[in-house]
Design an enzyme around this catalytic site. Sequence first.
Site, PDB file in Angstrom:
ATOM      1  N   LYS B  79      17.009  23.723  20.548  1.00 11.72           N
ATOM      2  CA  LYS B  79      15.932  23.173  21.348  1.00 11.72           C
ATOM      3  C   LYS B  79      14.266  23.770  20.892  1.00 11.72           C
ATOM      4  O   LYS B  79      14.351  24.169  19.867  1.00 11.72           O
ATOM      5  CB  LYS B  79      15.484  24.613  22.939  1.00 11.72           C
ATOM      6  CG  LYS B  79      14.892  23.896  24.025  1.00 11.72           C
ATOM      7  CD  LYS B  79      14.687  25.169  25.340  1.00 11.72           C
ATOM      8  CE  LYS B  79      14.104  24.591  26.430  1.00 11.72           C
ATOM      9  NZ  LYS B  79      13.588  24.986  27.547  1.00 11.72           N
ATOM     10  N   SER B 159      13.973  23.035  32.496  1.00 13.84           N
ATOM     11  CA  SER B 159      13.622  22.900  31.134  1.00 13.84           C
ATOM     12  C   SER B 159      14.260  21.934  30.217  1.00 13.84           C
ATOM     13  O   SER B 159      14.271  21.360  28.810  1.00 13.84           O
ATOM     14  CB  SER B 159      12.058  22.848  30.872  1.00 13.84           C
ATOM     15  OG  SER B 159      13.293  24.347  30.016  1.00 13.84           O
ATOM     16  N   SER B 183      14.881  27.367  33.358  1.00 12.40           N
ATOM     17  CA  SER B 183      15.436  26.829  32.656  1.00 12.40           C
ATOM     18  C   SER B 183      16.814  25.884  31.686  1.00 12.40           C
ATOM     19  O   SER B 183      16.581  25.941  31.271  1.00 12.40           O
ATOM     20  CB  SER B 183      14.445  26.313  31.873  1.00 12.40           C
ATOM     21  OG  SER B 183      13.315  25.611  33.230  1.00 12.40           O
TER      22      SER B 183
END
Lengths: 95, 493
Positions: B79, B159, B183
């Site tokens: 990420k 997210s 998330s």
Amino acid sequence: MSVDQTTVKRVAKLARIALSDEDAARMEGELNAILGFVEQLSEVDVSGVEPMTSVMPMEMKKRHDVVSDGGKADDIVANAPETTDNYFLVPKVVE
Amino acid sequence: MTDLTSLTIAQARAELDKGSFTSVELTKAYLDAIEAANPAINAYVKVTPEKALEMADVADTRIASGAAGPLEGIPLGIKDLFATEGVHTQACSHILDGFEPRYESTVTANLWRDGAVMLGKLNMDEFAMGSSNETSYYGAVRNPWRAKGSNMDLVPGGSSGGSAAAVSANLCAAATATDTGGSIRQPAGLTGTVGIKPTYGRCSRWGTVAFASSLDQAGPIARDVRDAAIMLRSMASVDEKDTTSVDIAVPDYEAAIGQSVKGLKIGIPKEYRVDGMAEEIDEVWSKGIEWLRDAGAEIVDIELPHTKYALPAYYIVAPAEASSNLARYDGVRYGLRVPGKDIVDMYEKTRAAGFGREVQRRIMIGTYVLSAGYYDAYYLRAQKVRTLIKRDFELAFENGVDAILTPATPSAAFGIGDQDMASDPVKMYMQDIFTVTVNMAGLPGISVPAGLDHKGLPLGLQLIGKPFDEETLFRAGYVIEQAAGSFKPNRWW
């Protein structure tokens, strides 16, 4: 509680975000929607309740008071938009 | 030869050990898959092929010499929130333009120590603020899943939308992700993948771009429960650089897989049956209850009375912490700078141009609730409510409950650019209604795929555990996975 245009602009100033009048108008509506949503917290009885400070109960870790890092000026300024001789360059602050 | 990208970590690891193929071959297969799919999926914001092949080559040498680590030669996606030395790290924000850190986050350093290979950086909502991956400066991610007979683009959740989409579409063996209000678990739920947010303090936050420091935790998104266990063992550590990292040894989570759930007490909180929840969510929840009961667990009804206040309290605590954390983006030390007539003008213009709308909104809310005269009414009250939310869980655990079963999300994946969501920020916030309580209480939570809805879209179930009892979640999660089966999207890209 709700915010008006003046408050939105004051908060934007505190947050150091330039906000046009148009943005401020839009932001006013959005912030009030969120503030309206969080308003329901006022119905919770919180008398005698300690505010949370640490989600996992633990003693604050402390490290020894010794120099353990440093000598990295080049690394620290490597990503800065403007530098000179390992100093950050900013617009004039004091006349 | 079978498609190498279809293998789980456990399968690939076994084949690498046997010498069926090399890490370089495996890595090349992933790089080819990314090249073919990424224009459609947009899961990666930066692919690092040279670094990947270099790392794979080292891994092959280590495997050959019998010195393989637990993730030796396994290609992962990272990420964009994790600092990776010399590689694009921007939290998918414009304000971090060009930022390439001179250091490595503890979580990613742990993965490289264990032999993993980095494929590149994954798309996400800007600064992890969002539940659809649409707030990314790099554009929305397309969910590899589509409804039956439809070609409408759906969000992968957020997210960690890039992480979930990449795992679901076989564009990495597994991915790192982070979870502040849901998330990891919400995107896992929307893409048919497994995601675990461990207990607060289990993974070091050092080198992870901060959003809300008292809530942020790193964790993996993986193909199945076993892979999630393998990943978490490597990601977790005790770290001197993060004073909130907890001094408890990291167990071998994989050993919990396959252990019986006989006698485990699973709590079912009635407060999670919310108004307007899709009937199919309720059905999948009932199925989960049956599966665990059939496997020998005892099902008990529990009460978590402050559940409904978790989301509003979160929308005070998280923006407050964010407004403080994001004060550092000032156009001086890194990233974007927009010139101004003086230094304050430069700050204001830089932050106006660099932060997207959702991020600005949250900074504004946070600044407001922390400002003079409002602190007690908002922030202090929210922190007290947080204490009550945590106490609800503690009481349930004190009464003998070992884990709690809930739905992971209130709906399946929704459309990109959904008008309902766009017109009212609170609608989007509701996506985290089942996951946010867990962050507020610092507990571990896992999302496991449990079925498909009538449109053929995946739905997930969430298991919530006691602090540092991730093992029970892997154990019970595996039972659900065995009963539900696994789910892969039909390839359209």
